[in-house]
Design an enzyme around this catalytic site. Sequence first.
Site, mmCIF file in Angstrom:
data_model
loop_
_atom_site.group_PDB
_atom_site.id
_atom_site.type_symbol
_atom_site.label_atom_id
_atom_site.label_comp_id
_atom_site.label_asym_id
_atom_site.label_seq_id
_atom_site.Cartn_x
_atom_site.Cartn_y
_atom_site.Cartn_z
ATOM 1 N N LEU A 35 0.668 -1.275 0.008
ATOM 2 C CA LEU A 35 0.129 0.104 -0.096
ATOM 3 C C LEU A 35 0.945 1.330 -0.002
ATOM 4 O O LEU A 35 1.945 1.148 0.367
ATOM 5 C CB LEU A 35 -0.957 -0.109 1.287
ATOM 6 C CG LEU A 35 -1.987 -1.343 1.228
ATOM 7 C CD1 LEU A 35 -2.508 -1.644 2.502
ATOM 8 C CD2 LEU A 35 -2.982 -0.958 0.398
ATOM 9 N N PRO A 36 0.325 2.529 -0.304
ATOM 10 C CA PRO A 36 1.293 3.591 -0.584
ATOM 11 C C PRO A 36 1.782 4.371 0.647
ATOM 12 O O PRO A 36 2.882 4.200 0.623
ATOM 13 C CB PRO A 36 -0.029 4.663 -0.732
ATOM 14 C CG PRO A 36 -1.066 4.006 -1.454
ATOM 15 C CD PRO A 36 -1.136 2.582 -0.708
ATOM 16 N N THR A 93 6.298 0.681 1.744
ATOM 17 C CA THR A 93 7.447 1.411 2.421
ATOM 18 C C THR A 93 6.632 2.634 3.161
ATOM 19 O O THR A 93 6.051 3.173 2.718
ATOM 20 C CB THR A 93 8.322 2.260 1.412
ATOM 21 O OG1 THR A 93 8.751 1.411 0.521
ATOM 22 C CG2 THR A 93 9.279 3.293 2.239
ATOM 23 N N LYS A 99 15.613 0.079 4.783
ATOM 24 C CA LYS A 99 15.001 0.907 3.624
ATOM 25 C C LYS A 99 15.437 2.306 3.563
ATOM 26 O O LYS A 99 15.720 3.069 2.734
ATOM 27 C CB LYS A 99 13.616 0.581 3.599
ATOM 28 C CG LYS A 99 12.717 1.133 2.273
ATOM 29 C CD LYS A 99 13.162 0.764 1.161
ATOM 30 C CE LYS A 99 12.308 1.333 0.042
ATOM 31 N NZ LYS A 99 12.663 1.002 -1.387
ATOM 32 N N LYS A 157 9.497 10.911 -0.934
ATOM 33 C CA LYS A 157 8.617 10.271 0.137
ATOM 34 C C LYS A 157 9.583 9.416 1.099
ATOM 35 O O LYS A 157 9.425 9.571 2.541
ATOM 36 C CB LYS A 157 7.527 9.212 -0.440
ATOM 37 C CG LYS A 157 6.930 8.699 0.370
ATOM 38 C CD LYS A 157 6.337 7.157 0.021
ATOM 39 C CE LYS A 157 6.119 6.159 0.893
ATOM 40 N NZ LYS A 157 5.455 4.936 0.486
HETATM 41 P P1 NAD Z 1 0.608 2.657 -6.338
HETATM 42 O O1 NAD Z 1 0.046 3.741 -5.852
HETATM 43 O O2 NAD Z 1 0.847 2.003 -7.668
HETATM 44 O O3 NAD Z 1 -0.148 1.182 -5.570
HETATM 45 C C1 NAD Z 1 -0.699 1.092 -4.350
HETATM 46 C C2 NAD Z 1 -2.238 0.543 -4.455
HETATM 47 O O4 NAD Z 1 -2.860 0.472 -3.359
HETATM 48 C C3 NAD Z 1 -3.438 1.017 -5.579
HETATM 49 O O5 NAD Z 1 -3.504 0.424 -6.514
HETATM 50 C C4 NAD Z 1 -4.314 1.703 -4.680
HETATM 51 O O6 NAD Z 1 -5.686 1.541 -5.213
HETATM 52 C C5 NAD Z 1 -4.174 0.405 -3.502
HETATM 53 N N1 NAD Z 1 -4.951 1.091 -2.086
HETATM 54 C C6 NAD Z 1 -4.691 1.903 -1.531
HETATM 55 N N2 NAD Z 1 -5.512 1.978 -0.230
HETATM 56 C C7 NAD Z 1 -6.006 0.781 -0.315
HETATM 57 C C8 NAD Z 1 -7.069 -0.074 0.612
HETATM 58 N N3 NAD Z 1 -7.347 0.597 1.622
HETATM 59 N N4 NAD Z 1 -7.208 -1.191 0.150
HETATM 60 C C9 NAD Z 1 -6.942 -1.486 -0.908
HETATM 61 N N5 NAD Z 1 -6.183 -1.140 -1.841
HETATM 62 C C10 NAD Z 1 -5.654 0.125 -1.402
HETATM 63 O O7 NAD Z 1 2.034 2.233 -5.532
HETATM 64 P P2 NAD Z 1 3.511 1.355 -5.732
HETATM 65 O O8 NAD Z 1 4.148 2.016 -6.633
HETATM 66 O O9 NAD Z 1 2.932 -0.025 -6.191
HETATM 67 O O10 NAD Z 1 4.128 1.567 -4.466
HETATM 68 C C11 NAD Z 1 3.458 0.725 -3.084
HETATM 69 C C12 NAD Z 1 4.587 0.818 -2.070
HETATM 70 O O11 NAD Z 1 5.736 0.050 -2.467
HETATM 71 C C13 NAD Z 1 4.716 2.233 -1.688
HETATM 72 O O12 NAD Z 1 4.820 2.123 -0.144
HETATM 73 C C14 NAD Z 1 6.227 2.423 -2.295
HETATM 74 O O13 NAD Z 1 6.738 3.460 -1.556
HETATM 75 C C15 NAD Z 1 6.701 1.417 -2.345
HETATM 76 N N6 NAD Z 1 7.708 1.237 -3.463
HETATM 77 C C16 NAD Z 1 7.763 1.415 -4.554
HETATM 78 C C17 NAD Z 1 8.373 1.373 -5.558
HETATM 79 C C18 NAD Z 1 8.177 1.824 -7.093
HETATM 80 O O14 NAD Z 1 9.274 1.744 -7.813
HETATM 81 N N7 NAD Z 1 7.073 2.064 -7.459
HETATM 82 C C19 NAD Z 1 9.811 0.670 -5.406
HETATM 83 C C20 NAD Z 1 9.881 0.324 -4.116
HETATM 84 C C21 NAD Z 1 8.896 0.664 -3.049
#
Ligand code: NAD
Length: 290
Positions: A65-66, A94, A169, A244
């Site tokens: 999740l975000p 994260t 991290k 972030k």
């Molecule tokens: P994203 O925004 O693409 O995905 C998050 C998903 O969570 C969305 O599809 C959203 O609809 C869903 N969501 C939000 N609240 C919800 C709820 N209450 N119930 C169900 N679903 C819910 O984000 P992402 O890029 O997939 O990143 C996710 C995590 O991974 C973050 O914490 C980010 O910092 C971390 N991360 C991302 C990357 C990257 O390159 N994108 C790399 C390493 C770590």
Amino acid sequence: MARVAFIGLGNMGGGMAANLAKKGHDVRAFDLSADALARAKEAGCLPVGTAVDAVEGAEAIVTMLPAGTHVEGVYADAVFGHAPSSAILIDCSTIDVATARRVSEQAVARGLAAVDAPVSGGIGAANAGTLTFMVGGAAEAFDRARPFLADMGKAVIHAGASGAGQAAKMANNMLLGATMIATCEAFKLAERLGLDLQTFYDISSVSSGQSWSMTSYCPVPGVGPDTPADHDYRGGFAAALMLKDLRLAMQAATDAGAQTPIGRHATDLYEAFVADGGGTTDFSGIIRTL
Ligand code: NAD
């Protein structure tokens, strides 16, 4: 193979859930987005209507999740009170160290095992199943989480007690943000001093200034390996996500009383870059501001 609840099927979670399904797990997938659910179905997961539906009967519950507030909300509303007592909770998002420790304590108080398991590696690694997981939690919880994480990654490392995965991290990404800016500065200085940039790369990449930002993610187009710099700074790791992580690192440093002046300065520079519209640009695009 196990029944796995997967909550949060975004850029990262979508590929991770698909890999669990590919390995033969029965993945009950939930996201607030209908598009994400449709993609999960195509990838072999079973989309369900609520987070509670996903959690009930699950042996492992993975969240991607975000931010901390989303994790805390999903745990309070859907996981606690619905997860079987035998389930292992694996949060791969994260989030801040304090929230990671708090939700883990709440889980343990309910007799559930939990780990924080943030990832290194972007969307490409999530899709390819080559993420690195840094895991915080009790040894027994780590042992239970490891096989599921191994099905989504190339390395699974126990960082220590609850919150230690997030701590690793934060520290890693603070270092990355700082070395990226320093690498950009070094190229700009070399250019001003009349050096050919390929020549500077050839020298620095085998000298004491070498870093991952230099040799694996070079911020200069046409120099070093193929990186977002060669694609107009598109794709890769968005500057907004780097910001972030830097903010989380600064919060953690304040809470822990650690001095991080270079990390603070890197955070300020990324704040300015994102405020100027650079948020969706790859984080190496900060070179354009120098
Ligand atoms: P994203 O925004 O693409 O995905 C998050 C998903 O969570 C969305 O599809 C959203 O609809 C869903 N969501 C939000 N609240 C919800 C709820 N209450 N119930 C169900 N679903 C819910 O984000 P992402 O890029 O997939 O990143 C996710 C995590 O991974 C973050 O914490 C980010 O910092 C971390 N991360 C991302 C990357 C990257 O390159 N994108 C790399 C390493 C770590």
